[in-house]
Motif scaffolding. Sequence first.
Motif, PDB file in Angstrom:
ATOM      1  N   VAL A  83       0.837  -1.193   0.000  1.00  0.00           N
ATOM      2  CA  VAL A  83       0.000   0.000   0.000  1.00  0.00           C
ATOM      3  C   VAL A  83       0.874   1.246   0.000  1.00  0.00           C
ATOM      4  N   ILE A  84       1.921   1.249   0.815  1.00  0.00           N
ATOM      5  CA  ILE A  84       2.830   2.399   0.895  1.00  0.00           C
ATOM      6  C   ILE A  84       3.546   2.623  -0.432  1.00  0.00           C
ATOM      7  N   ILE A  85       4.072   1.543  -1.013  1.00  0.00           N
ATOM      8  CA  ILE A  85       4.807   1.655  -2.283  1.00  0.00           C
ATOM      9  C   ILE A  85       3.890   2.157  -3.394  1.00  0.00           C
ATOM     10  N   LYS A 138       3.067   5.875  -2.984  1.00  0.00           N
ATOM     11  CA  LYS A 138       4.191   6.739  -3.376  1.00  0.00           C
ATOM     12  C   LYS A 138       4.230   6.947  -4.879  1.00  0.00           C
ATOM     13  N   ASN A 139       3.617   6.003  -5.612  1.00  0.00           N
ATOM     14  CA  ASN A 139       3.577   6.090  -7.068  1.00  0.00           C
ATOM     15  C   ASN A 139       2.217   6.562  -7.582  1.00  0.00           C
ATOM     16  N   GLY A 140       1.428   7.161  -6.686  1.00  0.00           N
ATOM     17  CA  GLY A 140       0.174   7.768  -7.085  1.00  0.00           C
ATOM     18  C   GLY A 140      -0.983   6.801  -7.260  1.00  0.00           C
TER      19      GLY A 140
END
Length: 54
Positions: free
Chosen positions: A14-16, A19-21
């Motif tokens: 979810v975090i990754i 970070k990529n929109g």
Amino acid sequence: MNFIEKNVSVEKAVIILSKNGIQVDEKEAKIILELLYLVSKNYDKPKEKKTLYP
């Protein structure tokens, strides 16, 4: 699906993705991870092509 080694947690995915929109919840991230693990499990490296002439 059972994978012996899952190196990426749902929370980390979810975090990754964020970070990529890409906004996903934990349920969606789990589905994405399962798909990626399935693809990587079934991926077959390209075989070396043989040429007609040495």
